[in-house]
Structures are given as C-alpha cells and as structure tokens.
Motif scaffolding. Structure first.
Motif: not given
Lengths: 347, 347
Positions: B38, B150, B154, B180, B184, B206, B318, B341-342
C-alpha cells in the motif's frame, strides 16, 4: 442621517453620514427599527479584524421600507422587513441553491461603500432577493420584534451550525460557546429534534438561557476538563454532533475532543486561531467531519420564520441590554467586557 | 512460516516467524493467496511512521481459511475470504453502525503482536465479523482475484473518499492524487454516478488508467497551476466534490483550492502535513466541508463486492507489478521510486 462608524480599535462614533438613498432600480431604503451588536463585530472593535477609518458597522437589522427602486416588485414603502447579514442577487447559481453568502454580487453590511445596520437607515441592494417580509403586526409586539431580529444572523447561524454538525432527530449534541450564536445553536438543535444537548459554558446567566433553550446538561469547564466531562456524560464516546460557535484555537480543540468517532463539528465561529485547533491526525483516525462556515442565513429565514412567529422558537432572551443609537459604543463596551450577552439597538 | 518484517527505515526482510495459529476461539488462520503493498506502507518504509524493529507489515490480503476456532460459525477451512485492513469485533456500537475502524477491540494488521498481510498466513481475530467470503471460483480467475484484493483497502478507501466528498449522481468531481487510492476514487465516483471526473496527475501511465476508470478530464499540473486549470474546466468555480488521496500539505491546499463554494473535500490520504494545508478562513468563507479519514472498508465490502464480481467495477489495473514473497523488498523499492504503481504479492 446618523450611523455608527468605526475609526480605530475601540473608537466607535455615532455621527452624521450621507442619507441612505436608492441608487440602483433594484435598491430599497430601509429605516432601521431594530438592530443589534454581534459577537463578530467585536473582532473589528478590538482591532483583530481590520477596518478602514470611518467605515460603517453592524450587519443585523429589521425595519420598514422607506423607498423602493422602480424595479423592486416585492416590497413597497411601509413594509416591515428583515435583512440577512449578507445581501445577494437572488439569481446566480449560488443564490439559487441557497448559498447566498457566495453570491458574486453579494456583500456584507458595513463593508466599504455600504451602510451598516447600526444606523438610522440602510440602502439594500437587490431588495427583492435580499429582504424577507414580516407581518406588520410585529411592530406592536416588542418581544416578537426582538425575536425576529435574530433571523438576521444569530438564529440562522445557529441553525447552520446545527446542520453542519449533522443534528437530526434523537441526536446527542454538544455546543461549544455560550455566546448568542452558541445559545441559538442550542435552540436550533432542539428544533431539529436533538434528544440530548450539552451546553459548555461557565457563565451561569448564559447557561441558564441554554437550559431554557433546550440544553439538557451544562458543563461549566474548558479545555481538557470539559472534554473529560462531556465524554463522561456520553458513555465515554463524545457527542455525535458538536457545534463550535467561538472560533478560537482552544474552542476548536475542545470541539474536536468532544466529538464522537464518525461525528461532525459544525463550525460557525469566525476563525481566529481555530485552524490550529484542528488536529487532522485525530480527525482522520476518528472520522470526524468538519462542516460549516459563514451561514447563508437568507436561505434559512423562510424555514425559521413560521416557528418564530408562532413562538415555537424564541431567541429573544439572548438580548439582555438595550440601547438607543447613541448608546451603541456603550453597548460594545458591555459586550467586550462580557457584562452584556447581546445588545439590542433601537435607533 | 515466512513473513515480511521491518527492522528500520528501508530495511525490510522476509524471514522465518512463528506460525500463525488460532489463539482465541473466535480466530481463524488464513493462508494468504494474494497480498499487496500500500502507498501508506511507504510511510513506515521511509521512516516517516515509526515501527518497532521486527514488526510485521502489510494490511491487504485475501486467502483461504486454514483453521477456524471453535466459535467461528461463518467460515470453515477451504473458504476463500478477503480481509479489510482493520479487524473488528462486529458487535460494538461502532461496528453496528458501520464504523469498524473505531471498534475498541479492533486493530491493524502488522501492529505489534499481530501478523501482517505480506506473509504466508495471518491469524484473524473475530473472524466471523472481520472476514468476508468470496466465491471459490475466483481462485481460478487471475484478473478477478486481483480485483477482489482491492476490496481489502484501496477500493473501499476510494469509495470512502467519494462519499466524504459528497459524490452523487451528476456530480462534478476532482481527484487529487494519482496513486492507487486516487484511481480507485475515480472508479468509486463513476460508480456513484458522477458526470464529470477531473483527475489531477502528471504520470501518463496513471492518468491513462484514470481515464479507463472514468475520468473525463486530466489536469497534468500541481499547486496554483492545477487550481487554475480545474477552475477553468468548471466555469471558474471548482468541483463540488473533491477527493484528496495524498495527505501532504500541498495536496490538501490544492484540494481546498479546487473545491466549489459549498462543496466538500473527502480526504483519505493519511495526514502527513495536510493539516497545515487547510486554510480554515478560506473554508469558512466558502462553506467548504472536510469529511473522511481512515476508511471503514469492512462496511463497504458487501456493497462493492457484487460490482467487482460482475466486472462492473474493475480495480485490477492499479496493480502493475507482481512479486513473490521474497520479492516484497524489491516491490517497496519500486513503489518508493514510483516505477511501480501498486505491487501484487503472490506468497
């Protein structure tokens, strides 16, 4: 005409100023019948809010229409009216949605170039949108007239705080601040159906009014002691809905401290340090919301007026001193020294 | 078993730790099938949030129940489940009203004495209340399994931000933060019926995901420039609903700056300076509300799950990097350096 002007901190004068007159066809001139002094006027009085020398002051008044521009259709000379503390055009998108305080053509009484409420008369821009008519019979009912004056600011501001705090039927509410706005917050919370209302205040006269207005509990403490006391009264968790009606760092810190997780602080105290009283880390962990600001009183008058007219809601006890126009400076001294709660002005 | 531990800033290790096991009759042990890293884990990684040497880390996971205490009635070994990032007892007044993050018996995975998600297995307290069951068929659907993960943080956090910002059908929304959670937030805003969604971000990869998720506009700027751009896109007024998904002073200042008068900032970025980005004077004058905090994800999973299962909402994009358990430290390095990103973890 005569009106109150502010020349420097603590230097208020009641002096001759140009007569209020219709300048735009949408203007009206209102002869002030009742005005009053607001806790927020004290920020200017004490020099904590800047004013230009000679600027007018006072933003709460009701009166009788004396003259109306030719495009004013809703009011005629002789009508009794109340003015909210901000004028607004009534047609922009903000006015349409009830946020008249954000009207791009709006403004505050007493701002440079405008009349203030603490004077003999006021030029009212966008009179049709700004003013709200009152029954003429109120003119002969001293108590009712006083109660109606509270619609210009404190009652609507208390209502805004209660809405911001999320007061609904059955809520547990706590109110930080025992000034006229805090007390009107108690009144508004009761009107919205709050079951329990905890008033924080250390001035017996004021907390007695709070009880009359619907407070079920009084906490005569400040700071950590007040937080502990409110938590004890609420099973350790605090109040769902908290009204912050002061605006200082300490009052905001107390407000956040007594809010239950998932609750909200409805704040209407003009910020004078209250920003630093917000511990965002605490608010984040506990999901405490912050809602409020300058109250769009104009939007609330139609809703609150019937209850004031029929006596269901009576804010008149917040006025505990009366002066004539010449007594305005004395009224400020009394409020500044906290010997008066809120001063009524009869020009 | 093996799990990720943090010993000092930038010192993560994947090492042997005591096996997760049922200690209380209401516990379950979940074998982790998917976990992830995270953005908020980076605060610990960078030393900006304190951790005890050797503490576990990771708070997002789904997996298969391996063992259940004898008071666990809702789950049995073999069940596929997802865990929200906070465990909770399900019976206290906060849990009952859907604010499980305030459960007095609740806690965060990876807090001292508990297992973290970035490991082989996790002891789950109050398993019946904490876990949510998933269809076993998801185990053979790689994309769906990723999307369901997720739900542990997130997606629910983005949903919380959207609710805090007051997103409703037809809203104009702006999202500060292209991590992320911000992405979301875009997804959640679209799901709630937002008509226009302005994503702020300067990373093309992104913002491309943001567009896939429903962003109608992208503002590739920061600070005053971003504020000006969003205002220009919104007739000068800003967005009704603003999602703040970063937590820094600059991001909060931007969020307040792009909020329309009378609107709200829904904030879910863990505060790291964002408190000083709040200008309460500005918020007061413009009646801007602030709502949000740590998301009670557990309350949202039942609502969001059907949309994830039927593919209406798919947060899986993500995740742009996958590692095994031994690759967790590399995953942190990639997220810290913003090259990922994640990061998805397959233990």
């Amino acid at each position: 005409m005569r009106a109150t002007t502010i020349h420097a901190p603590f230097d208020l004068r009641v002096e001759e100023v140009p007569d209020a007159r219709v300048r735009e066809p949408t203007d009206a001139v209102v002869r002030v019948v009742r005005a009053c002094i607001c806790g927020s006027d004290l920020w200017a009085y004490r020099g904590e809010a800047e004013r230009q020398p000679g600027q007018r002051i006072g933003h709460e008044f009701l009166g009788v229409v004396e003259e109306a521009g030719h495009q004013v259709t809703g009011f005629a000379p002789g009508d009794l009216v109340v003015a909210p503390f901000v004028w607004s055009d009534g047609t922009c998108e903000f006015c349409v949605e009830g946020l008249q305080t954000s009207c791009p053509q709006g403004g505050f009484w007493g701002s440079p170039g405008s009349d203030g409420g603490q004077g003999e008369a006021v030029r009212v821009p966008f009179a049709d949108a700004t003013l709200v008519g009152l029954p003429a019979a109120a003119l002969s009912d001293e108590r009712l007239l006083t109660a109606l004056l509270a619609l210009s600011d404190v009652l609507g501001t208390g209502h805004h705080a209660a809405l911001g705090a999320g007061v609904t039927k059955g809520s547990t509410v706590a109110v930080v601040g025992d000034g006229a706005v805090g007390l009107c917050g108690v009144l508004a919370a009761r009107r919205l159906g709050a079951e329990r209302i905890i008033a924080l205040g250390r001035h017996r006269v004021r907390t007695d009014i709070a009880r009359t207005f619907g407070a079920t509990d009084v906490v005569a403490a400040r700071g950590d002691e007040a937080v502990a006391a409110v938590r004890e009264l609420t099973g350790g968790h605090g109040a769902h809905a908290v009204i912050e009606a002061v605006g200082t760092e300490e009052s905001m810190r107390t407000a956040v401290g007594i809010t239950r997780d998932g609750g909200a602080v409805g704040y209407v105290g003009v910020p004078h340090g209250s920003g630093t009283g917000l511990d965002l880390g605490v608010m984040f962990d506990r999901n405490i919301a912050l809602r409020g600001g300058v109250a769009p009183v104009r939007a609330y008058i139609p809703e609150l007026l019937p209850d004031v007219l029929d006596g269901t809601v009576d804010p008149s006890p917040v006025f505990d001193m009366t002066v004539g126009l010449d007594g305005v400076p004395e009224g400020y001294r009394a409020m500044d020294g906290r010997t008066a709660l809120k001063v009524l002005v009869k020009p």
